[in-house]
Design an enzyme around this catalytic site. Sequence first.
Site, mmCIF file in Angstrom:
data_model
loop_
_atom_site.group_PDB
_atom_site.id
_atom_site.type_symbol
_atom_site.label_atom_id
_atom_site.label_comp_id
_atom_site.label_asym_id
_atom_site.label_seq_id
_atom_site.Cartn_x
_atom_site.Cartn_y
_atom_site.Cartn_z
ATOM 1 N N HIS A 50 0.838 -1.204 0.000
ATOM 2 C CA HIS A 50 0.000 0.000 0.000
ATOM 3 C C HIS A 50 0.873 1.255 0.000
ATOM 4 C CE1 HIS A 50 -4.378 -0.657 0.395
ATOM 5 N NE2 HIS A 50 -4.035 -1.854 0.822
ATOM 6 N N GLU A 62 1.364 8.206 10.182
ATOM 7 C CA GLU A 62 1.593 6.884 10.767
ATOM 8 C C GLU A 62 1.914 6.991 12.251
ATOM 9 O OE1 GLU A 62 3.276 3.955 7.516
ATOM 10 O OE2 GLU A 62 4.575 5.697 7.739
ATOM 11 N N ASP A 95 -8.245 5.175 6.239
ATOM 12 C CA ASP A 95 -8.274 3.841 5.653
ATOM 13 C C ASP A 95 -7.772 2.824 6.678
ATOM 14 O OD1 ASP A 95 -8.409 1.742 3.850
ATOM 15 O OD2 ASP A 95 -6.569 2.279 2.818
#
Length: 187
Positions: A50, A62, A95
């Site tokens: 990804h 992140e 996501d």
Amino acid sequence: MKLVMVTGGIRSGKTDYSERYVLEHGVSPYFYLPTALPGDPLWEARISLHQEKREARFLTLEIEPAALLKKADSGEVLKEHILHSLTVEGSLLLDSLGLFVAACLAENDAVWQGTVNGVLDLIKRRTHLTVVVAEEVGMTLVPGTREGRLFTDRLGEFRQIIAGLSEEVIFVLSGLPLMLKTRTIPG
């Protein structure tokens, strides 16, 4: 608030579609908020794929590995990270909702409801495009375990709330979008 939900099954193409949607309809900066936590080597390979495919214009929000080491409950770390990340100024792609729900399964019903309310409050305050990727559940057998049923129930209910708030809801099947809900044009 400009909220869009993109839903579909596993490997349906919903993430690729969502990324294109954000870049076409959002404004810079473009933020990508993944909810996947590191785990087994196969999962980490999927995360890497990804990352490699993601358009360079996305700034990925992140979790720092050190943050995961500080707390025993990775779900709590993820929740704090998501709540903080929903305050960024710019277009945001979350996501996915399913991985977030899975990370919070240990929460009792009252804490879970507080988590949902906290996420919804922050989404409602956002002024830029927010796209939420949410896995479709309930199109197969009823899970045989308590945890599986809890996951299905929580994700299904959360998705319905997000869909109700969304201006657009898009179902992706085999990489093809099907518009389930579109903006109402006044007049």
